[in-house]
Each structure stands twice: as structure tokens, then as C-alpha cells.
Scaffold this motif. Sequence first.
Motif, mmCIF file in Angstrom:
data_model
loop_
_atom_site.group_PDB
_atom_site.id
_atom_site.type_symbol
_atom_site.label_atom_id
_atom_site.label_comp_id
_atom_site.label_asym_id
_atom_site.label_seq_id
_atom_site.Cartn_x
_atom_site.Cartn_y
_atom_site.Cartn_z
ATOM 1 N N LEU A 151 0.714 -1.182 -0.067
ATOM 2 C CA LEU A 151 -0.095 0.164 0.041
ATOM 3 C C LEU A 151 1.030 1.215 0.004
ATOM 4 O O LEU A 151 1.736 1.357 0.886
ATOM 5 C CB LEU A 151 -0.874 -0.230 1.239
ATOM 6 N N ILE A 152 0.776 2.052 -1.016
ATOM 7 C CA ILE A 152 1.274 3.316 -0.883
ATOM 8 C C ILE A 152 0.893 4.318 -0.287
ATOM 9 O O ILE A 152 -0.463 4.644 -0.491
ATOM 10 C CB ILE A 152 1.508 3.925 -2.512
ATOM 11 N N VAL A 153 1.389 4.869 0.737
ATOM 12 C CA VAL A 153 0.951 6.027 1.751
ATOM 13 C C VAL A 153 1.625 7.135 1.368
ATOM 14 O O VAL A 153 2.751 7.132 1.362
ATOM 15 C CB VAL A 153 1.233 5.461 3.336
ATOM 16 N N GLU A 154 0.733 8.176 1.153
ATOM 17 C CA GLU A 154 1.366 9.673 1.115
ATOM 18 C C GLU A 154 1.187 10.547 2.203
ATOM 19 O O GLU A 154 0.026 10.408 2.904
ATOM 20 C CB GLU A 154 0.989 10.205 -0.185
ATOM 21 N N PHE A 155 2.003 11.325 2.675
ATOM 22 C CA PHE A 155 1.930 12.065 3.716
ATOM 23 C C PHE A 155 2.324 13.765 3.016
ATOM 24 O O PHE A 155 3.366 13.871 2.474
ATOM 25 C CB PHE A 155 2.921 12.013 5.180
ATOM 26 N N THR A 156 1.165 14.662 3.198
ATOM 27 C CA THR A 156 1.245 15.554 2.294
ATOM 28 C C THR A 156 1.223 17.079 3.179
ATOM 29 O O THR A 156 0.613 17.242 4.294
ATOM 30 C CB THR A 156 -0.028 15.726 1.229
ATOM 31 N N GLN A 157 2.275 17.763 2.815
ATOM 32 C CA GLN A 157 2.180 19.134 3.687
ATOM 33 C C GLN A 157 1.822 20.253 2.865
ATOM 34 O O GLN A 157 2.267 20.406 1.644
ATOM 35 C CB GLN A 157 3.816 19.474 4.132
ATOM 36 N N ASP A 158 0.875 20.867 3.274
ATOM 37 C CA ASP A 158 0.332 22.182 2.466
ATOM 38 C C ASP A 158 1.415 23.317 2.733
ATOM 39 O O ASP A 158 1.655 23.612 3.701
ATOM 40 C CB ASP A 158 -1.083 22.415 2.834
ATOM 41 N N PRO A 159 1.323 24.270 1.648
ATOM 42 C CA PRO A 159 2.058 25.388 1.745
ATOM 43 C C PRO A 159 1.119 26.470 2.616
ATOM 44 O O PRO A 159 0.055 26.195 2.814
ATOM 45 C CB PRO A 159 2.301 25.797 0.253
ATOM 46 N N ASP A 160 1.716 27.538 2.967
ATOM 47 C CA ASP A 160 1.105 28.477 3.891
ATOM 48 C C ASP A 160 -0.183 29.222 2.915
ATOM 49 O O ASP A 160 -1.015 29.765 3.461
ATOM 50 C CB ASP A 160 2.281 29.616 3.969
ATOM 51 N N ASP A 161 0.266 29.182 1.623
ATOM 52 C CA ASP A 161 -0.992 29.756 0.750
ATOM 53 C C ASP A 161 -1.835 28.800 0.310
ATOM 54 O O ASP A 161 -2.532 29.192 -0.840
ATOM 55 C CB ASP A 161 -0.310 30.858 -0.453
ATOM 56 N N VAL A 162 -2.108 27.880 1.001
ATOM 57 C CA VAL A 162 -3.169 26.687 0.516
ATOM 58 C C VAL A 162 -4.481 27.421 0.044
ATOM 59 O O VAL A 162 -4.824 26.803 -0.723
ATOM 60 C CB VAL A 162 -3.122 25.506 1.499
ATOM 61 N N ALA A 163 -5.050 28.167 1.001
ATOM 62 C CA ALA A 163 -6.298 28.461 0.961
ATOM 63 C C ALA A 163 -6.397 29.211 -0.422
ATOM 64 O O ALA A 163 -7.569 29.089 -1.255
ATOM 65 C CB ALA A 163 -6.763 29.371 1.828
ATOM 66 N N GLU A 164 -5.422 30.126 -0.777
ATOM 67 C CA GLU A 164 -5.515 30.789 -2.112
ATOM 68 C C GLU A 164 -5.341 30.000 -3.510
ATOM 69 O O GLU A 164 -6.059 30.129 -4.494
ATOM 70 C CB GLU A 164 -4.140 31.936 -1.891
ATOM 71 N N ILE A 165 -4.639 29.285 -3.282
ATOM 72 C CA ILE A 165 -4.255 28.145 -4.467
ATOM 73 C C ILE A 165 -5.649 27.396 -4.318
ATOM 74 O O ILE A 165 -6.112 27.190 -5.440
ATOM 75 C CB ILE A 165 -3.224 27.019 -3.948
ATOM 76 N N ASP A 166 -6.219 26.858 -3.414
ATOM 77 C CA ASP A 166 -7.486 26.145 -3.484
ATOM 78 C C ASP A 166 -8.404 26.902 -3.997
ATOM 79 O O ASP A 166 -9.350 26.406 -4.802
ATOM 80 C CB ASP A 166 -7.939 25.467 -2.314
ATOM 81 N N ALA A 167 -8.737 28.247 -3.758
ATOM 82 C CA ALA A 167 -9.699 28.970 -4.172
ATOM 83 C C ALA A 167 -9.801 29.128 -5.932
ATOM 84 O O ALA A 167 -10.696 29.091 -6.713
ATOM 85 C CB ALA A 167 -9.617 30.404 -3.725
ATOM 86 N N ILE A 168 -8.487 29.174 -6.401
ATOM 87 C CA ILE A 168 -8.123 29.256 -7.866
ATOM 88 C C ILE A 168 -8.583 28.083 -8.524
ATOM 89 O O ILE A 168 -9.337 28.023 -9.563
ATOM 90 C CB ILE A 168 -6.648 29.695 -7.946
#
Length: 196
Positions: A151-168
Motif C-alpha cells: 500500500l502506497i501511503v502519502e503524507f502531504t504538507q500544504d504550503p502557507d498559501d493553500v487557501a489561495e491556491i485552493d480558491a483558484i
Amino acid sequence: MDTIETRTTDSNASRLLHKLPSRLHHYAYVVRDHEVNRRFFEDLLGIPLVATWCEKNYSAEVQREVEFCHTFFGMADGSALAYFQYADPEHNEMTHAEKPAKIGRYDHIAFKAEPETYEELKRRLEAAGEKYRESNHGYCKSIYVASPDGLIVEFTQDPDDVAEIDAIRRADAHSELARWLSGDRRTNNELRGRAI
């Protein structure tokens, strides 16, 4: 993606859920050896075993009752990675993929990790000599590691500007999918490789 808010428009109001599921409850996978799996997730990665259910039920596939054990390893939000192991060797073998993809890294589950957790996971993997892959997607960075059963397990760290990126991306999700499906395969990820 940090959170998803449902936008109601006339075109999608009737087909979308009124309220989205609140979170991942669990992701299930079959393992060959619960103890080998427990050592990987709990002892190496530090993700706690939070529940073990020992059960028995009728399997239509083998036409008999089978005994199984179902373990759960917990995440901070209450979600879990869950694993089955069957006592019946025939049933256990039937639950494993016969032929995994030649390039299997695309079949995986990903968890959000805060910066300190992300760095601790890297240290743990390196100290144990465990192979992992790190990728900077631009909109996040990720560590990928394979469990003993693949099973491939990924651990992801979001950047500080994740909300701005997600909105786009939320604003153009449908138009970008339509563009790609129509044959226009230009990339829309100008963030890949940036410092996170």
C-alpha cells in the motif's frame, strides 16, 4: 486541498449532496501479516493502533464462514487506515490483487501532515533505512512510502498559501477538466517545484 465548500448554482444544486461527508472514516486494505503491518505503521511511522475487531462471517466466494481480524490505525481527525487479515488462506489469497500495475505509485492514499509531522516522518524513515520518495507538486509537497503489503501511503504538507491556491482551482475546476477532455493538454500547474 484544505477544505471543500459546496458552491450552489442552478446547474448543480439538484445533483450535489446538500451536505458533503464530513471526513474520511477509514480506508481498508488486506494484509498478509497483521504484526508485520503493525510494526510498520505503529513502531516505524508512529501511527497508533486504535482498534482491533476479531470477527467471523459467511463468505459467498468460498462458500463457508471465515474468521478475520480488522485493525485500525488512527489519524488526528478520527479517520483511520484499516486492515483485514483472514485466517482462511484461500480467502486471504483471493483478496489480494493478482497483478498490480506496472507503475503502482498512482494507487495510494494521502494524509495531510503538519510541517513538524512531515519532518518527523522523514527522520523516522531515514533512521530505519526505509525507502521513500519525496515530490514537490508546488501546491503541496509529499512523502510516499510503501507498506509491507505494497500500500502506497502519502503524507502531504500544504504550503502557507493553500487557501489561495485552493480558491483558484475551485473556481476553474470544471472549465479546466473540459479543456483537458477536449484535447487541450497544456499544464496549469505553474507552481511545481517552487519553495514550500
